[in-house]
Write a protein that holds these residues in place. Structure first.
Motif, short mmCIF file in Angstrom:
data_model
loop_
_atom_site.label_atom_id
_atom_site.label_comp_id
_atom_site.label_asym_id
_atom_site.label_seq_id
_atom_site.Cartn_x
_atom_site.Cartn_y
_atom_site.Cartn_z
N ARG A 155 -40.76 81.95 41.84
CA ARG A 155 -39.56 81.33 42.42
C ARG A 155 -38.48 81.22 41.36
O ARG A 155 -38.75 80.80 40.22
CB ARG A 155 -39.91 79.94 42.96
N ARG A 173 -35.19 81.01 45.41
CA ARG A 173 -35.84 81.96 46.30
C ARG A 173 -37.11 82.49 45.65
O ARG A 173 -37.22 82.53 44.42
CB ARG A 173 -34.92 83.11 46.67
N GLN A 174 -38.04 82.87 46.50
CA GLN A 174 -39.29 83.45 46.03
C GLN A 174 -39.61 84.67 46.87
O GLN A 174 -39.91 84.56 48.07
CB GLN A 174 -40.44 82.44 46.11
N TYR A 228 -35.46 78.29 49.29
CA TYR A 228 -35.70 76.86 49.25
C TYR A 228 -34.45 76.14 48.74
O TYR A 228 -33.77 76.63 47.83
CB TYR A 228 -36.84 76.53 48.29
#
Length: 129
Positions: A49, A42-43, A99
């Motif tokens: 990230r 995740r970012q 992601y």
């Protein structure tokens, strides 16, 4: 060429739940989801990230960062070529683009958070009242 497509993001209130999906395609008979370690990253806005959770078919191993333990669950459905991230008790600090990524496991158990070969384009999770 392997492709990863995330879905399931959205706006949720604090304390709510979301289930993210990562659908994988492009496999062959010699290359299947079982050959991969799948990782959710995740970012958050303005931040780097970071890895959140990992799943490898090797030993059916999983790993979670401390912030996700007890709230997130990673799982995979090999026949559907899909990996899920069930997120419960969401907090505003979970707000991020999520992601999924993959790397050949090559016998490795989780955690595997580096050297990803394949990435999805991400799905936005917003936790806000």
């Amino acid at each position: 060429q392997l492709q990863l497509v995330e879905s399931g993001g959205g706006l949720v209130q604090p304390g709510g739940s979301l289930r993210l999906s990562c659908a994988a395609s492009g496999f062959t008979s010699a290359f299947t989801l079982d050959d991969l370690a799948i990782v959710w990253f995740r970012q958050a806005p303005g931040k780097e990230r970071t890895g959140v959770s990992c799943h490898s078919s090797v030993g059916n191993s999983t790993h979670y960062i401390n912030a996700a333990k007890g709230r997130f669950t990673i799982s995979r459905d090999n026949p559907k070529n899909t990996v899920y991230l069930q997120m419960n008790s969401l907090k505003p600090e979970d707000t991020a683009v999520y992601y999924c990524a993959a790397v050949p496991s090559r016998g490795r158990r989780c955690p595997v958070y580096s050297g990803m070969n394949y990435w999805g384009k991400g799905t936005l999770v917003t936790v806000s009242s």
